[in-house]
Scaffold this motif. Structure first.
Motif, PDB file in Angstrom:
ATOM      1  N   GLN A  25      -6.035   0.028   7.615  1.00  0.00           N
ATOM      2  CA  GLN A  25      -4.718  -0.345   7.102  1.00  0.00           C
ATOM      3  C   GLN A  25      -4.856  -1.314   5.929  1.00  0.00           C
ATOM      4  O   GLN A  25      -4.182  -1.150   4.907  1.00  0.00           O
ATOM      5  N   LEU A  26      -5.732  -2.296   6.082  1.00  0.00           N
ATOM      6  CA  LEU A  26      -5.906  -3.299   5.036  1.00  0.00           C
ATOM      7  C   LEU A  26      -6.408  -2.671   3.739  1.00  0.00           C
ATOM      8  O   LEU A  26      -5.878  -2.948   2.658  1.00  0.00           O
ATOM      9  N   CYS A  29      -3.642  -0.656   2.111  1.00  0.00           N
ATOM     10  CA  CYS A  29      -2.647  -1.540   1.492  1.00  0.00           C
ATOM     11  C   CYS A  29      -3.157  -2.090   0.162  1.00  0.00           C
ATOM     12  O   CYS A  29      -2.413  -2.125  -0.827  1.00  0.00           O
ATOM     13  N   LYS A  30      -4.408  -2.518   0.119  1.00  0.00           N
ATOM     14  CA  LYS A  30      -4.975  -3.032  -1.131  1.00  0.00           C
ATOM     15  C   LYS A  30      -4.989  -1.943  -2.197  1.00  0.00           C
ATOM     16  O   LYS A  30      -4.639  -2.183  -3.349  1.00  0.00           O
ATOM     17  N   ARG A  35       1.936  -5.038   0.525  1.00  0.00           N
ATOM     18  CA  ARG A  35       1.634  -6.235   1.328  1.00  0.00           C
ATOM     19  C   ARG A  35       1.343  -5.790   2.761  1.00  0.00           C
ATOM     20  O   ARG A  35       2.105  -5.032   3.356  1.00  0.00           O
ATOM     21  N   TYR A  36       0.228  -6.282   3.281  1.00  0.00           N
ATOM     22  CA  TYR A  36      -0.236  -5.838   4.601  1.00  0.00           C
ATOM     23  C   TYR A  36       0.792  -6.112   5.692  1.00  0.00           C
ATOM     24  O   TYR A  36       1.063  -5.251   6.524  1.00  0.00           O
ATOM     25  N   HIS A  40       2.412  -3.338   8.134  1.00  0.00           N
ATOM     26  CA  HIS A  40       2.275  -3.416   9.590  1.00  0.00           C
ATOM     27  C   HIS A  40       3.650  -3.427  10.269  1.00  0.00           C
ATOM     28  O   HIS A  40       3.834  -2.816  11.322  1.00  0.00           O
TER      29      HIS A  40
END
Length: 100
Positions: A25-26, A29-30, A35-36, A40
């Motif tokens: 997920q991180l 997102c990057k 924005r993480y 989420h």
């Protein structure tokens, strides 16, 4: 600012893209400049919308060997339908690292 309905549709599309991306997920997102914590938040909404009405136990459950698959030591079933089978003992630390 997007309406809540179009924001939902937009984020749900991102979540579906993430699920097939193979990224964490991180990392997703990057890569997509999201924005993480926002991702989420919407992932929880997405997951809750897809969960059945019957409560499903969370966490680990005791596994019983199957008669047809006696060589499988353990299996992890994930909510998205993925399954990991282990054919030899693995440490608890290894399992924890897999589900992070």
């Amino acid at each position: 600012m997007e309406s809540n309905s179009s924001a939902r549709e937009s984020m749900f599309r991102f979540i579906k893209q993430w699920q097939t991306s193979g990224l964490s997920q991180l990392a997703f997102c990057k890569e997509n400049n999201i924005r993480y914590h926002l991702f989420h938040y919407w992932y929880r909404r997405f997951r809750d919308a897809k969960e059945p009405a019957v409560a499903v136990p969370k966490g680990f459950i005791r596994l019983k060997p199957s008669a047809r698959e006696t060589t499988v030591f353990a299996e992890l079933d994930f909510p998205n339908g993925n399954r990991i089978s282990f054919h030899e003992p693995v440490s608890v630390d290894y399992l924890k690292a897999l589900i992070r």
